[in-house]
Write a protein that holds these residues in place. Structure first.
Motif, mmCIF file in Angstrom:
data_model
loop_
_atom_site.group_PDB
_atom_site.id
_atom_site.type_symbol
_atom_site.label_atom_id
_atom_site.label_comp_id
_atom_site.label_asym_id
_atom_site.label_seq_id
_atom_site.Cartn_x
_atom_site.Cartn_y
_atom_site.Cartn_z
ATOM 1 N N ALA A 43 0.772 -1.173 0.094
ATOM 2 C CA ALA A 43 0.048 -0.052 -0.048
ATOM 3 C C ALA A 43 0.750 1.281 0.004
ATOM 4 O O ALA A 43 0.451 2.109 -0.421
ATOM 5 N N LEU A 44 1.886 1.435 0.863
ATOM 6 C CA LEU A 44 2.778 2.487 0.748
ATOM 7 C C LEU A 44 3.620 2.441 -0.416
ATOM 8 O O LEU A 44 3.801 3.568 -0.893
ATOM 9 N N ALA A 45 3.912 1.483 -0.863
ATOM 10 C CA ALA A 45 4.711 1.385 -2.278
ATOM 11 C C ALA A 45 3.963 2.027 -3.460
ATOM 12 O O ALA A 45 4.275 2.355 -4.377
ATOM 13 N N ASN A 46 2.458 1.674 -3.389
ATOM 14 C CA ASN A 46 1.695 2.109 -4.326
ATOM 15 C C ASN A 46 1.435 3.513 -4.351
ATOM 16 O O ASN A 46 1.344 4.278 -5.445
ATOM 17 N N LEU A 47 1.606 4.187 -2.882
ATOM 18 C CA LEU A 47 1.415 5.568 -2.935
ATOM 19 C C LEU A 47 2.575 6.221 -3.293
ATOM 20 O O LEU A 47 2.928 7.297 -3.957
ATOM 21 N N PHE A 48 4.104 5.739 -2.785
ATOM 22 C CA PHE A 48 5.019 6.278 -3.011
ATOM 23 C C PHE A 48 6.082 5.212 -3.800
ATOM 24 O O PHE A 48 6.795 4.498 -3.108
ATOM 25 N N PRO A 49 6.041 5.079 -5.073
ATOM 26 C CA PRO A 49 6.666 3.876 -5.814
ATOM 27 C C PRO A 49 8.254 4.245 -5.968
ATOM 28 O O PRO A 49 8.705 4.412 -7.051
ATOM 29 N N TYR A 50 8.903 4.432 -4.923
ATOM 30 C CA TYR A 50 10.547 4.537 -4.703
ATOM 31 C C TYR A 50 11.125 3.465 -4.174
ATOM 32 O O TYR A 50 11.090 3.120 -2.885
ATOM 33 N N THR A 51 11.910 2.748 -5.072
ATOM 34 C CA THR A 51 12.529 1.666 -4.557
ATOM 35 C C THR A 51 11.389 0.572 -3.518
ATOM 36 O O THR A 51 11.612 0.405 -2.385
ATOM 37 N N PRO A 52 10.325 0.012 -4.151
ATOM 38 C CA PRO A 52 9.045 -0.575 -3.340
ATOM 39 C C PRO A 52 9.617 -1.662 -2.606
ATOM 40 O O PRO A 52 9.255 -1.819 -1.584
ATOM 41 N N GLY A 53 10.671 -2.419 -2.980
ATOM 42 C CA GLY A 53 11.196 -3.575 -2.411
ATOM 43 C C GLY A 53 11.764 -3.435 -0.901
ATOM 44 O O GLY A 53 11.395 -3.968 -0.131
ATOM 45 N N LEU A 54 12.433 -2.268 -1.128
ATOM 46 C CA LEU A 54 13.161 -1.902 0.299
ATOM 47 C C LEU A 54 11.958 -1.480 1.233
ATOM 48 O O LEU A 54 11.843 -1.741 2.502
ATOM 49 N N ILE A 55 10.879 -0.811 0.705
ATOM 50 C CA ILE A 55 9.786 -0.126 1.661
ATOM 51 C C ILE A 55 9.177 -1.526 2.034
ATOM 52 O O ILE A 55 8.616 -1.450 3.601
ATOM 53 N N VAL A 56 8.657 -2.320 1.287
ATOM 54 C CA VAL A 56 8.097 -3.544 1.678
ATOM 55 C C VAL A 56 8.811 -4.214 2.734
ATOM 56 O O VAL A 56 8.376 -4.434 3.772
ATOM 57 N N GLY A 57 10.231 -4.497 2.472
ATOM 58 C CA GLY A 57 10.909 -5.417 3.315
ATOM 59 C C GLY A 57 11.029 -4.648 5.005
ATOM 60 O O GLY A 57 10.904 -5.357 5.706
ATOM 61 N N ILE A 58 11.130 -3.293 4.810
ATOM 62 C CA ILE A 58 11.295 -2.405 6.271
ATOM 63 C C ILE A 58 9.910 -2.841 6.950
ATOM 64 O O ILE A 58 9.937 -3.044 8.233
ATOM 65 N N VAL A 59 8.827 -2.463 6.306
ATOM 66 C CA VAL A 59 7.463 -2.668 6.859
ATOM 67 C C VAL A 59 7.199 -4.107 7.522
ATOM 68 O O VAL A 59 6.987 -4.241 8.800
ATOM 69 N N VAL A 60 7.626 -4.994 6.591
ATOM 70 C CA VAL A 60 7.436 -6.465 7.075
ATOM 71 C C VAL A 60 8.445 -6.679 8.192
ATOM 72 O O VAL A 60 7.968 -7.587 9.423
ATOM 73 N N ALA A 61 9.624 -6.302 8.130
ATOM 74 C CA ALA A 61 10.325 -6.717 9.047
ATOM 75 C C ALA A 61 10.185 -6.054 10.472
ATOM 76 O O ALA A 61 10.294 -6.856 11.478
ATOM 77 N N ALA A 62 9.630 -4.770 10.382
ATOM 78 C CA ALA A 62 9.382 -4.104 11.657
ATOM 79 C C ALA A 62 8.189 -4.801 12.206
ATOM 80 O O ALA A 62 8.084 -5.028 13.604
ATOM 81 N N SER A 63 7.056 -4.964 11.455
ATOM 82 C CA SER A 63 5.797 -5.645 11.907
ATOM 83 C C SER A 63 6.040 -6.958 12.608
ATOM 84 O O SER A 63 5.642 -7.286 13.698
ATOM 85 N N VAL A 64 6.647 -7.873 11.843
ATOM 86 C CA VAL A 64 6.915 -9.301 12.202
ATOM 87 C C VAL A 64 7.913 -9.409 13.453
ATOM 88 O O VAL A 64 7.609 -10.087 14.295
ATOM 89 N N THR A 65 8.911 -8.384 13.713
ATOM 90 C CA THR A 65 9.559 -8.350 14.542
ATOM 91 C C THR A 65 8.688 -8.092 16.123
ATOM 92 O O THR A 65 9.270 -8.661 17.262
ATOM 93 N N ILE A 66 7.942 -7.110 15.995
ATOM 94 C CA ILE A 66 6.740 -6.900 16.906
ATOM 95 C C ILE A 66 6.063 -7.984 17.200
ATOM 96 O O ILE A 66 5.865 -8.375 18.574
ATOM 97 N N ILE A 67 5.612 -8.868 16.347
ATOM 98 C CA ILE A 67 4.507 -9.787 16.650
ATOM 99 C C ILE A 67 5.436 -11.152 17.134
ATOM 100 O O ILE A 67 5.008 -11.615 18.293
#
Length: 407
Positions: free
Chosen positions: A339-363
């Motif tokens: 969703a963030l990469a859809n709004l801000f399409p700048y190096t989307p893979g890194l954005i997705v990776g950061i979101v997933v890494a932060a979220s799953v670390t908390i969980i």
């Protein structure tokens, strides 16, 4: 030294058997899902609301199973806790309950993963072997952890997941003295686990599992301004996932009627399944197509997919559709990243990776294990960013917990 050599041989055999068992189990689950959700609707030309029909049928079966048999499959935490408190994991009349309950839950579309059932089955098998070979308690517990580590490595296609558990333990003790013998045992069980898993997978058509495909990587300086927002978006989403867990458990506790709860869970599965098939199942097979199609969706839909998937996962578990939460947690976090990469399409893979890494670390509340699980989720170019995100998130979580406790 002789005992150590024997232990290494047993660890290797255990890993190989874990890989075989995991692959066979996932193959059976995939076959049943295909039969229920593809073959039956096509053969009988079912109406568009057939997800509701399957959800309610599954809910009735899950409710009856839970009412008559009990709460199965057991989770990884329950398996390890049972081992520590009773010196064993029950296996007599338990393996079949874990196996068939997991097939029932996963086949009827629950937003849950197979790792819980596999951990409980493996724990029972290790206890069965340990009783016959008369291992000490410490060794049997080590075997349970070795088996779970090898299982995670195989089903997540993450070789380092098997050795991440001892690394996490040492970091939690704030020491850099790694126990090389333990690392070696985990490495052996993981290697042979992947070998066994691969042998079975070669016999069946391959599907892209637990993979986000980024066809081209165009680095953009604008991504620097999105790193911090992506990090905190992932952290907030991780805490939201845990909040959904508490909320659904509270609701389930007030209703406290197994069949009613399971039917409500089936209703939720069917209703969201009618909106999009991405809400169904654990998410390991759906990550790849989502990574290819996310630009076709609006950011609003992807955001609702992330929230809905996270809520459905916890509702399924709390309402009696028991299973693992790691796969759907990763999928829902990835949907938020897209969703963030859809709004801000700048190096989307890194954005997705950061979101997933932060979220799953908390969980998961574990940084090294999270990083190991995500090793091959995205191109390796992003892994340093993912690792740093996991470590930073763990630090932020510790500081947040201290602040809350001091209030």
């Amino acid at each position: 030294m002789i005992f150590n050599g024997i232990f290494m041989v047993y660890s290797s055999i255990l890993g190989f058997l874990v890989g075989l068992l995991s692959a066979i189990f996932l193959t059976i689950v995939s076959f049943l899902i295909h039969f229920v959700w593809d073959v039956i609707p096509q053969q009988f030309d079912l109406p568009v609301y057939y997800p509701l029909i399957f959800g309610l049928i599954g809910g009735l079966l899950v409710g009856l199973f839970r009412l008559r048999i009990g709460e199965y499959p057991k989770t990884m935490d329950e398996t390890l806790h049972e081992f520590k408190t009773t010196n064993a994991v029950k296996y007599e009349k338990q393996l079949s309950k874990n196996f068939f309950s997991a097939l029932l839950v996963l086949s009827f579309g629950a937003s849950l993963g197979p790792e819980a059932a596999l951990a409980s089955i493996l724990g029972g098998l290790v206890s069965w072997v340990g009783d016959r070979l008369k291992f000490t308690l410490a060794n049997k517990e080590q075997f349970v952890k070795l088996g779970i580590g090898a299982m995670l490595s195989t089903i997540f296609s993450a070789p380092l997941a098997g050795i991440s558990e001892p690394l996490e333990e040492e970091l939690s003790r704030r020491t850099v003295k790694l126990k090389w013998k333990k690392i070696l045992l985990y490495s052996l069980s993981t290697f042979f686990g992947i070998l066994g898993f691969t042998l079975v997978q070669q016999l069946f058509p391959k599907e892209a599992v637990f993979d986000i495909r980024i066809t081209t990587i165009d680095w953009s300086y604008q991504v620097l301004f999105l790193i911090v927002p992506a990090l905190f978006s992932g952290i907030i989403f991780g805490y939201l996932f845990l909040a959904f867990e508490r909320l659904t458990q509270k609701i389930a506790g007030k209703i406290n009627r197994p069949i009613v709860l399971a039917l409500l869970g089936g209703l939720a599965i069917g209703g969201l399944g009618m909106l999009s098939p991405y809400f169904l199942f654990s998410g390991e097979h759906e990550l790849f197509p989502l990574s290819e199609e996310y630009l076709r969706f609006t950011a609003g839909f992807l955001f609702l997919l992330a929230i809905g998937k996270a809520f459905l996962t916890n509702l399924c578990f709390a309402f009696g559709w028991r299973g693992g939460k790691i796969f759907p947690a990763i999928f829902s976090s990835a949907a938020l990243g897209f969703a963030l990469a859809n709004l801000f399409p700048y190096t989307p893979g890194l954005i997705v990776g950061i979101v997933v890494a932060a979220s799953v670390t908390i969980i998961l509340k574990q940084s090294v294990i999270t990083a190991a699980l995500l090793l091959f989720l995205l191109p390796l170019q992003f892994f340093p960013g993912i690792l740093l995100t996991c470590l930073a998130t763990k630090k932020i979580a510790v500081l947040a917990d201290k602040y809350v406790n001091n209030l």
